[in-house]
Write a protein that holds these residues in place. Structure first.
Motif, mmCIF file in Angstrom:
data_model
loop_
_atom_site.group_PDB
_atom_site.id
_atom_site.type_symbol
_atom_site.label_atom_id
_atom_site.label_comp_id
_atom_site.label_asym_id
_atom_site.label_seq_id
_atom_site.Cartn_x
_atom_site.Cartn_y
_atom_site.Cartn_z
ATOM 1 N N LEU A 151 -3.763 0.751 5.269
ATOM 2 C CA LEU A 151 -2.958 1.594 6.153
ATOM 3 C C LEU A 151 -1.760 2.156 5.400
ATOM 4 O O LEU A 151 -1.448 3.354 5.513
ATOM 5 C CB LEU A 151 -2.485 0.778 7.363
ATOM 6 N N GLY A 152 -1.086 1.296 4.632
ATOM 7 C CA GLY A 152 0.055 1.770 3.846
ATOM 8 C C GLY A 152 -0.353 2.835 2.841
ATOM 9 O O GLY A 152 0.351 3.843 2.671
ATOM 10 N N ALA A 153 -1.497 2.625 2.171
ATOM 11 C CA ALA A 153 -1.980 3.608 1.198
ATOM 12 C C ALA A 153 -2.327 4.927 1.887
ATOM 13 O O ALA A 153 -2.073 6.009 1.342
ATOM 14 C CB ALA A 153 -3.196 3.052 0.455
ATOM 15 N N TRP A 154 -2.901 4.832 3.081
ATOM 16 C CA TRP A 154 -3.245 6.055 3.830
ATOM 17 C C TRP A 154 -1.988 6.820 4.221
ATOM 18 O O TRP A 154 -1.930 8.048 4.104
ATOM 19 C CB TRP A 154 -4.045 5.687 5.079
ATOM 20 N N ILE A 155 -0.966 6.101 4.668
ATOM 21 C CA ILE A 155 0.303 6.756 5.017
ATOM 22 C C ILE A 155 0.883 7.459 3.798
ATOM 23 O O ILE A 155 1.403 8.576 3.885
ATOM 24 C CB ILE A 155 1.304 5.727 5.578
ATOM 25 N N ALA A 156 0.772 6.813 2.626
ATOM 26 C CA ALA A 156 1.297 7.402 1.391
ATOM 27 C C ALA A 156 0.627 8.726 1.071
ATOM 28 O O ALA A 156 1.255 9.637 0.511
ATOM 29 C CB ALA A 156 1.114 6.421 0.228
ATOM 30 N N THR A 157 -0.664 8.848 1.420
ATOM 31 C CA THR A 157 -1.381 10.086 1.090
ATOM 32 C C THR A 157 -1.065 11.233 2.044
ATOM 33 O O THR A 157 -1.258 12.403 1.682
ATOM 34 C CB THR A 157 -2.908 9.847 1.108
ATOM 35 N N ILE A 158 -0.588 10.927 3.236
ATOM 36 C CA ILE A 158 -0.365 12.005 4.209
ATOM 37 C C ILE A 158 1.092 12.452 4.293
ATOM 38 O O ILE A 158 1.364 13.523 4.836
ATOM 39 C CB ILE A 158 -0.867 11.601 5.611
ATOM 40 N N VAL A 159 2.020 11.631 3.787
ATOM 41 C CA VAL A 159 3.426 12.047 3.851
ATOM 42 C C VAL A 159 3.739 12.990 2.698
ATOM 43 O O VAL A 159 3.121 12.938 1.631
ATOM 44 C CB VAL A 159 4.394 10.840 3.826
ATOM 45 N N ASP A 160 4.703 13.843 2.912
ATOM 46 C CA ASP A 160 5.158 14.779 1.890
ATOM 47 C C ASP A 160 5.751 14.010 0.703
ATOM 48 O O ASP A 160 6.376 12.955 0.902
ATOM 49 C CB ASP A 160 6.226 15.695 2.499
ATOM 50 N N PRO A 161 5.550 14.495 -0.552
ATOM 51 C CA PRO A 161 6.101 13.790 -1.717
ATOM 52 C C PRO A 161 7.596 13.514 -1.625
ATOM 53 O O PRO A 161 8.062 12.452 -2.052
ATOM 54 C CB PRO A 161 5.781 14.735 -2.880
ATOM 55 N N GLY B 283 0.800 -1.212 0.000
ATOM 56 C CA GLY B 283 0.000 0.000 0.000
ATOM 57 C C GLY B 283 0.834 1.264 0.000
ATOM 58 O O GLY B 283 0.483 2.255 -0.635
ATOM 59 N N LEU B 284 1.956 1.224 0.688
ATOM 60 C CA LEU B 284 2.811 2.409 0.815
ATOM 61 C C LEU B 284 3.543 2.729 -0.477
ATOM 62 O O LEU B 284 3.682 3.903 -0.857
ATOM 63 C CB LEU B 284 3.819 2.191 1.946
ATOM 64 N N PHE B 285 4.006 1.689 -1.196
ATOM 65 C CA PHE B 285 4.846 1.910 -2.371
ATOM 66 C C PHE B 285 4.195 1.534 -3.701
ATOM 67 O O PHE B 285 4.783 1.742 -4.754
ATOM 68 C CB PHE B 285 6.154 1.128 -2.217
ATOM 69 N N GLY B 286 3.002 0.931 -3.667
ATOM 70 C CA GLY B 286 2.353 0.558 -4.916
ATOM 71 C C GLY B 286 2.968 -0.651 -5.582
ATOM 72 O O GLY B 286 2.894 -0.808 -6.799
ATOM 73 N N VAL B 287 3.557 -1.528 -4.784
ATOM 74 C CA VAL B 287 4.184 -2.748 -5.307
ATOM 75 C C VAL B 287 3.373 -3.955 -4.858
ATOM 76 O O VAL B 287 2.546 -3.864 -3.948
ATOM 77 C CB VAL B 287 5.643 -2.881 -4.830
#
Length: 266
Positions: free
Chosen positions: A228-238, A31-35
């Motif tokens: 959860l990983g996808a949600w973290i990806a949306t809130i962290v700075d690019p 979810g965090l990295f799209g892998v």
């Protein structure tokens, strides 16, 4: 044949706990990295549960189906999935997988692994140079369609040759070459994986090259952390997202280099 009988013999509480643990880690990273998470699932199955390499790969591919599905839904909620580009990539990847299978006995896999390590090193550097904009558009036009198809073929070919997941290639390519946001790149990558993983899993089931029990447990566990990983990806700075992805790619590059060195010693 595969090591499937050995895997079945290991149906103990520890077996299921290990599968759950693998799934939780793989889902978060997916979810965090799209892998797809195969770069985590395969080595852990081999090391922790003594799976045969082929059985581990087949089991991992099956587990990716529910994991990627939850990831796509999570990114789609935020409007971060490019549906048509993902389908174009999937078509190219299916074609590329056939090319990779044909090339496998004809090329040096060790040389390809070192080449892929060099590619990852380039991507890692570029992740600190090019910071994706989350307002970036992803317009479809003839050059983009051709480029996506080529990217899909290249991804499928490399995946067929050295066994890496498509997201490792697609996510940075969409950001660095096509100028998409990191979120769209990850959501699109996960969608691209689903038809490819389903197709591969059907073939693996026919060859008895997948442990469905382990895949089911890993996949279900992964589903609980993918969102959860996808949600973290949306809130962290690019930029922070790029740094985290660079760390992940460094791990993958190290893994690939170790395999190349090990195969050369053999």
């Amino acid at each position: 044949m595969t090591a499937e009988p050995a895997a079945r013999a290991a149906r103990t509480p520890v077996f299921f706990l290990v599968c759950v643990g693998i799934g939780l880690i793989a889902g978060l990273l997916s979810g965090l990295f799209g892998v797809g998470g195969g770069t985590i699932i395969v080595p852990l199955l081999v090391l922790a549960l003594k799976f045969d390499q082929r059985l581990a790969a087949g089991t991992s591919l099956a587990a990716i189906v529910p994991t990627a599905t939850v990831g796509v839904i999570s990114y789609a909620i935020h409007g971060s999935v490019a549906w048509i580009p993902a389908l174009i990539l999937a078509v190219g990847a299916v074609i590329g997988a056939q090319i990779g299978t044909w090339l496998l006995p004809r090329v040096s896999v060790t040389a390809l692994r070192w080449g892929f390590v060099a590619f990852l090193a380039f991507v890692i550097v570029m992740l600190f140079v090019v910071i994706p904009s989350r307002d970036a558009e992803f317009p479809l036009n003839p050059p983009t369609i051709v480029g996506l198809l080529v990217l899909g073929v290249v991804t499928g070919t490399i995946a067929g040759l050295i066994g890496v997941g498509g997201g490792i290639i697609v996510v940075p390519a969409l950001m660095l070459v096509f100028g998409t946001s990191d979120l769209v790149a990850k959501g699109t990558s996960l969608l691209m994986m689903i038809p490819t993983a389903i197709s591969g899993t059907i073939g693996n089931i026919r060859r008895r090259n997948v442990d469905l029990v382990a895949a089911g447990v890993i996949g279900l566990a992964a589903c609980t952390t993918t969102a959860l990983g996808a949600w973290i990806a949306t809130i962290v700075d690019p930029f922070v997202a790029n740094v985290l992805f660079a760390i992940f790619l460094t791990f993958i590059a190290g893994q690939m280099a170790w395999r190349a060195i090990r195969d050369r010693k053999k």
